[in-house]
Design an enzyme around this catalytic site. Structure first.
Site, PDB file in Angstrom:
ATOM      1  N   ARG A 174      16.993   4.928  -6.851  1.00 56.43           N
ATOM      2  CA  ARG A 174      16.071   3.800  -6.700  1.00 56.43           C
ATOM      3  C   ARG A 174      16.521   2.614  -7.559  1.00 56.43           C
ATOM      4  NH1 ARG A 174      10.344   6.217  -7.730  1.00 56.43           N
ATOM      5  NH2 ARG A 174       9.696   4.061  -7.352  1.00 56.43           N
ATOM      6  N   ASN A 198       4.064  -1.920  -9.000  1.00 60.46           N
ATOM      7  CA  ASN A 198       5.487  -1.727  -8.712  1.00 60.46           C
ATOM      8  C   ASN A 198       6.274  -1.557 -10.002  1.00 60.46           C
ATOM      9  OD1 ASN A 198       4.695  -2.130  -6.104  1.00 60.46           O
ATOM     10  ND2 ASN A 198       5.336  -4.275  -6.031  1.00 60.46           N
ATOM     11  N   VAL A 199       7.302  -0.766  -9.908  1.00 62.68           N
ATOM     12  CA  VAL A 199       8.120  -0.470 -11.104  1.00 62.68           C
ATOM     13  C   VAL A 199       9.496  -1.125 -10.970  1.00 62.68           C
ATOM     14  CG1 VAL A 199       6.908   1.697 -11.527  1.00 62.68           C
ATOM     15  CG2 VAL A 199       8.948   1.706 -10.057  1.00 62.68           C
ATOM     16  N   HIS A 207       2.213   0.620 -13.833  1.00 58.04           N
ATOM     17  CA  HIS A 207       2.847   1.945 -13.677  1.00 58.04           C
ATOM     18  C   HIS A 207       4.203   2.010 -14.347  1.00 58.04           C
ATOM     19  CE1 HIS A 207       0.220   2.652  -9.847  1.00 58.04           C
ATOM     20  NE2 HIS A 207      -0.421   2.945 -10.961  1.00 58.04           N
ATOM     21  N   CYS A 233      15.941  12.361 -31.435  1.00 59.29           N
ATOM     22  CA  CYS A 233      15.411  13.732 -31.616  1.00 59.29           C
ATOM     23  C   CYS A 233      16.063  14.728 -30.664  1.00 59.29           C
ATOM     24  CB  CYS A 233      13.888  13.740 -31.413  1.00 59.29           C
ATOM     25  SG  CYS A 233      13.393  13.656 -29.680  1.00 59.29           S
ATOM     26  N   SER A 262      -1.887  -0.016  -0.522  1.00 60.76           N
ATOM     27  CA  SER A 262      -2.770   0.790   0.346  1.00 60.76           C
ATOM     28  C   SER A 262      -4.070   1.120  -0.381  1.00 60.76           C
ATOM     29  CB  SER A 262      -2.043   2.082   0.748  1.00 60.76           C
ATOM     30  OG  SER A 262      -1.675   2.792  -0.442  1.00 60.76           O
ATOM     31  N   ASN A 316      -2.271  -8.095   3.664  1.00 64.68           N
ATOM     32  CA  ASN A 316      -1.658  -6.837   4.084  1.00 64.68           C
ATOM     33  C   ASN A 316      -1.601  -6.872   5.616  1.00 64.68           C
ATOM     34  OD1 ASN A 316      -1.147  -4.038   4.657  1.00 64.68           O
ATOM     35  ND2 ASN A 316      -2.007  -3.529   2.652  1.00 64.68           N
ATOM     36  N   PRO A 317      -0.482  -6.421   6.226  1.00 65.88           N
ATOM     37  CA  PRO A 317      -0.461  -6.428   7.695  1.00 65.88           C
ATOM     38  C   PRO A 317      -1.501  -5.474   8.283  1.00 65.88           C
ATOM     39  CG  PRO A 317       1.743  -6.027   6.794  1.00 65.88           C
ATOM     40  CD  PRO A 317       0.790  -5.973   5.664  1.00 65.88           C
TER      41      PRO A 317
HETATM   42  C1  BV8 Z   1      -4.206   9.170 -13.670  1.00 61.34           C
HETATM   43  C2  BV8 Z   1       5.260   5.065 -10.624  1.00 61.34           C
HETATM   44  C3  BV8 Z   1      -5.364  10.667 -14.974  1.00 61.34           C
HETATM   45  C4  BV8 Z   1       6.167   6.207 -10.330  1.00 61.34           C
HETATM   46  C5  BV8 Z   1       3.198   5.505  -9.396  1.00 61.34           C
HETATM   47  C6  BV8 Z   1      -8.103  12.264  -6.174  1.00 61.34           C
HETATM   48  C7  BV8 Z   1      -8.840  11.103  -6.013  1.00 61.34           C
HETATM   49  C8  BV8 Z   1      -8.580   9.976  -6.785  1.00 61.34           C
HETATM   50  C9  BV8 Z   1      -7.547   9.997  -7.734  1.00 61.34           C
HETATM   51  C10 BV8 Z   1      -6.817  11.142  -7.870  1.00 61.34           C
HETATM   52  C11 BV8 Z   1      -7.069  12.273  -7.097  1.00 61.34           C
HETATM   53  N1  BV8 Z   1      -6.182  13.204  -7.463  1.00 61.34           N
HETATM   54  C12 BV8 Z   1      -5.356  12.725  -8.431  1.00 61.34           C
HETATM   55  C13 BV8 Z   1      -5.752  11.476  -8.698  1.00 61.34           C
HETATM   56  C14 BV8 Z   1      -5.168  10.580  -9.680  1.00 61.34           C
HETATM   57  C15 BV8 Z   1      -3.893   9.947  -9.147  1.00 61.34           C
HETATM   58  C16 BV8 Z   1      -4.112   9.304  -7.800  1.00 61.34           C
HETATM   59  O1  BV8 Z   1      -4.672   8.232  -7.702  1.00 61.34           O
HETATM   60  N2  BV8 Z   1      -3.670  10.000  -6.743  1.00 61.34           N
HETATM   61  C17 BV8 Z   1      -3.891   9.461  -5.409  1.00 61.34           C
HETATM   62  C18 BV8 Z   1      -2.598   9.582  -4.605  1.00 61.34           C
HETATM   63  C19 BV8 Z   1      -5.011  10.240  -4.752  1.00 61.34           C
HETATM   64  N3  BV8 Z   1      -3.568   8.918 -10.097  1.00 61.34           N
HETATM   65  C20 BV8 Z   1      -2.825   9.218 -11.168  1.00 61.34           C
HETATM   66  O2  BV8 Z   1      -2.324  10.312 -11.366  1.00 61.34           O
HETATM   67  C21 BV8 Z   1      -2.675   8.112 -12.190  1.00 61.34           C
HETATM   68  N4  BV8 Z   1      -3.013   8.637 -13.473  1.00 61.34           N
HETATM   69  O3  BV8 Z   1      -5.103   9.168 -12.877  1.00 61.34           O
HETATM   70  O4  BV8 Z   1      -4.270   9.778 -14.848  1.00 61.34           O
HETATM   71  C22 BV8 Z   1      -5.462  10.978 -16.373  1.00 61.34           C
HETATM   72  C23 BV8 Z   1      -6.597  10.560 -17.044  1.00 61.34           C
HETATM   73  C24 BV8 Z   1      -6.711  10.869 -18.357  1.00 61.34           C
HETATM   74  C25 BV8 Z   1      -5.691  11.587 -18.990  1.00 61.34           C
HETATM   75  C26 BV8 Z   1      -4.566  11.992 -18.301  1.00 61.34           C
HETATM   76  C27 BV8 Z   1      -4.442  11.677 -16.984  1.00 61.34           C
HETATM   77  C28 BV8 Z   1      -1.247   7.615 -12.274  1.00 61.34           C
HETATM   78  C29 BV8 Z   1      -0.850   7.017 -10.974  1.00 61.34           C
HETATM   79  C30 BV8 Z   1       0.518   6.344 -11.140  1.00 61.34           C
HETATM   80  C31 BV8 Z   1       1.516   7.055 -10.268  1.00 61.34           C
HETATM   81  N5  BV8 Z   1       2.795   6.327 -10.316  1.00 61.34           N
HETATM   82  N6  BV8 Z   1       4.363   4.855  -9.498  1.00 61.34           N
HETATM   83  C32 BV8 Z   1       7.219   5.837  -9.335  1.00 61.34           C
HETATM   84  O5  BV8 Z   1       7.156   4.732  -8.738  1.00 61.34           O
HETATM   85  O6  BV8 Z   1       8.127   6.661  -9.139  1.00 61.34           O
HETATM   86  S1  BV8 Z   1       2.173   5.189  -8.106  1.00 61.34           S
HETATM   87  C33 BV8 Z   1       3.032   4.675  -6.752  1.00 61.34           C
HETATM   88  O7  BV8 Z   1       2.026   4.458  -5.747  1.00 61.34           O
HETATM   89  C34 BV8 Z   1       3.741   3.341  -6.869  1.00 61.34           C
HETATM   90  O8  BV8 Z   1       3.632   2.713  -8.115  1.00 61.34           O
HETATM   91  C35 BV8 Z   1       2.996   2.505  -5.832  1.00 61.34           C
HETATM   92  O9  BV8 Z   1       2.912   1.193  -6.186  1.00 61.34           O
HETATM   93  C36 BV8 Z   1       1.676   3.138  -5.916  1.00 61.34           C
HETATM   94  C37 BV8 Z   1       0.633   2.777  -4.915  1.00 61.34           C
HETATM   95  O10 BV8 Z   1       1.237   2.702  -3.675  1.00 61.34           O
HETATM   96  P1  BV8 Z   1       1.276   1.242  -2.999  1.00 61.34           P
HETATM   97  O11 BV8 Z   1       1.905   0.284  -3.942  1.00 61.34           O
HETATM   98  O12 BV8 Z   1      -0.078   0.914  -2.519  1.00 61.34           O
HETATM   99  O13 BV8 Z   1       2.294   1.473  -1.851  1.00 61.34           O
HETATM  100  P2  BV8 Z   1       1.982   2.157  -0.441  1.00 61.34           P
HETATM  101  O14 BV8 Z   1       3.295   2.532   0.150  1.00 61.34           O
HETATM  102  O15 BV8 Z   1       0.917   3.197  -0.589  1.00 61.34           O
HETATM  103  O16 BV8 Z   1       1.323   0.983   0.411  1.00 61.34           O
HETATM  104  C38 BV8 Z   1       2.097  -0.165   0.737  1.00 61.34           C
HETATM  105  C39 BV8 Z   1       1.137  -1.124   1.391  1.00 61.34           C
HETATM  106  O17 BV8 Z   1       1.857  -2.320   1.654  1.00 61.34           O
HETATM  107  C40 BV8 Z   1       0.574  -0.637   2.708  1.00 61.34           C
HETATM  108  O18 BV8 Z   1      -0.819  -0.893   2.746  1.00 61.34           O
HETATM  109  C41 BV8 Z   1       1.289  -1.519   3.753  1.00 61.34           C
HETATM  110  O19 BV8 Z   1       0.457  -1.804   4.859  1.00 61.34           O
HETATM  111  C42 BV8 Z   1       1.551  -2.755   2.949  1.00 61.34           C
HETATM  112  N7  BV8 Z   1       2.693  -3.572   3.393  1.00 61.34           N
HETATM  113  C43 BV8 Z   1       3.833  -3.162   4.009  1.00 61.34           C
HETATM  114  N8  BV8 Z   1       4.641  -4.245   4.206  1.00 61.34           N
HETATM  115  C44 BV8 Z   1       3.993  -5.325   3.681  1.00 61.34           C
HETATM  116  C45 BV8 Z   1       2.754  -4.904   3.164  1.00 61.34           C
HETATM  117  N9  BV8 Z   1       1.882  -5.736   2.582  1.00 61.34           N
HETATM  118  C46 BV8 Z   1       2.229  -7.037   2.505  1.00 61.34           C
HETATM  119  N10 BV8 Z   1       3.400  -7.525   2.975  1.00 61.34           N
HETATM  120  C47 BV8 Z   1       4.297  -6.705   3.574  1.00 61.34           C
HETATM  121  N11 BV8 Z   1       5.459  -7.210   4.037  1.00 61.34           N
END
Ligand code: BV8
Length: 244
Positions: free
Chosen positions: A69, A101-102, A118, A147, A186, A210-211
């Site tokens: 990546r 985004n990262v 993130h 370490c 999303s 968003n599209p």
């Molecule tokens: C935490 C870094 C707890 C890594 C990422 C159940 C319910 C609710 C929450 C949870 C659950 N089970 C678990 C959870 C928590 C979990 C979570 O939310 N899970 C979800 C999937 C259900 N969250 C976590 O774990 C977070 N931490 O909760 O900690 C905690 C609390 C106390 C103590 C300890 C722990 C941490 C989440 C961070 C994860 N890391 N990224 C890496 O990148 O490798 S998240 C990852 O998803 C990316 O960063 C990304 O940005 C992010 C979100 O995705 P989107 O950016 O929205 O991207 P996606 O593809 O989904 O959508 C793209 C959109 O763009 C679409 O809508 C599309 O239509 C649109 N699009 C396309 N083209 C265009 C466009 N829009 C405009 N223009 C275009 N041209």
């Protein structure tokens, strides 16, 4: 496409807060998080690779994915959507850009002071001390020079907490803003997806670019259906015309 009332609201805003997701980088050629992964990685689900458990079980596989990546992102450029956000910031009294985004593309486009919710793809962190360590260009598994523990990419994995400073700044900006934009996300990942609810409770004008309609469609005041690389430059042009 962009209602006059929205241009008025942005033009009169004291503070605008923007949350971006992977969709903002899509037009630069960076696959969004939920699109099928390309090529070599097609068989892996990002949700299963972006976790501490995956790293502990198979650090080499996870490092290979992040290095893939990093290479991909280094080979692309910010797009007109990133650049329009830089210009939008210059037109407003107060502007906070929070990104999920990262990829660092907002900073490469010229955005200053980006809140990286993130983390960042290009930093390394010591797995034991959780501190940032100077990046090591190695193809093997990098280890902390202090370490000896393994280094990990400086991103927030699923199940990990958001860095406190980023979380506090993002939620304060959602509480304080007059207009909140959710762009290219999303709105599935929490706590980032909770920011729009905080802005709603603070009676901000809520806008999505968003599209596709997303999880937050019901709560929005404006849904601008289109690509951020097209809608954002059009928005900035309308704002500047409105000002002149
Ligand atoms: C935490 C870094 C707890 C890594 C990422 C159940 C319910 C609710 C929450 C949870 C659950 N089970 C678990 C959870 C928590 C979990 C979570 O939310 N899970 C979800 C999937 C259900 N969250 C976590 O774990 C977070 N931490 O909760 O900690 C905690 C609390 C106390 C103590 C300890 C722990 C941490 C989440 C961070 C994860 N890391 N990224 C890496 O990148 O490798 S998240 C990852 O998803 C990316 O960063 C990304 O940005 C992010 C979100 O995705 P989107 O950016 O929205 O991207 P996606 O593809 O989904 O959508 C793209 C959109 O763009 C679409 O809508 C599309 O239509 C649109 N699009 C396309 N083209 C265009 C466009 N829009 C405009 N223009 C275009 N041209």
């Amino acid at each position: 496409m962009i209602p006059d009332e929205l241009i008025e609201a942005v033009g009169n805003a004291r503070h605008v807060t923007v949350l971006t997701g992977a969709g903002v980088s899509a037009e630069s050629g960076v696959p969004t998080f939920r699109e099928a992964q390309s090529g070599l990685w097609a068989r892996y689900d990002p949700m299963e690779l972006a976790t501490p458990e995956a790293f502990a079980a198979n650090p080499r596989l996870v490092w290979d994915w992040y290095r893939f990546r990093r290479e991909l992102v280094l080979g692309v450029e910010p797009n007109p959507g990133h650049r329009a956000l830089v210009e939008l910031e210059s037109l407003l009294p107060e502007f906070t850009l929070v990104t999920q985004n990262v990829d660092g593309l907002h900073a490469r486009a010229g955005s200053r002071d980006v809140v990286e919710f993130h983390g960042n793809l290009f930093t390394d962190r010591c797995f034991a001390e959780d501190k940032v360590v100077a990046g090591q260009e190695s193809t093997q598994l990098p280890f902390c020079p202090d370490c000896g523990a393994p280094l990990r990419p400086g991103v927030v994995w699923f199940g990990e907490s958001i860095p406190e400073a980023a979380r506090d700044r993002a939620f304060a900006a959602a509480r304080d803003c007059d207009v909140f934009f959710s762009i290219g996300t999303s709105s599935l990942v929490y706590p980032a997806a909770g920011l729009v609810e905080v802005a709603r409770d603070a009676e901000a004008t809520l806008v999505e670019i968003n599209p596709e309609p997303t999880e937050i469609a019901q709560t929005l005041h404006y849904a601008l259906a289109g690509a951020s690389g097209e809608v954002l430059p059009a928005l900035v042009k309308r704002l500047k015309d409105h000002r002149s």
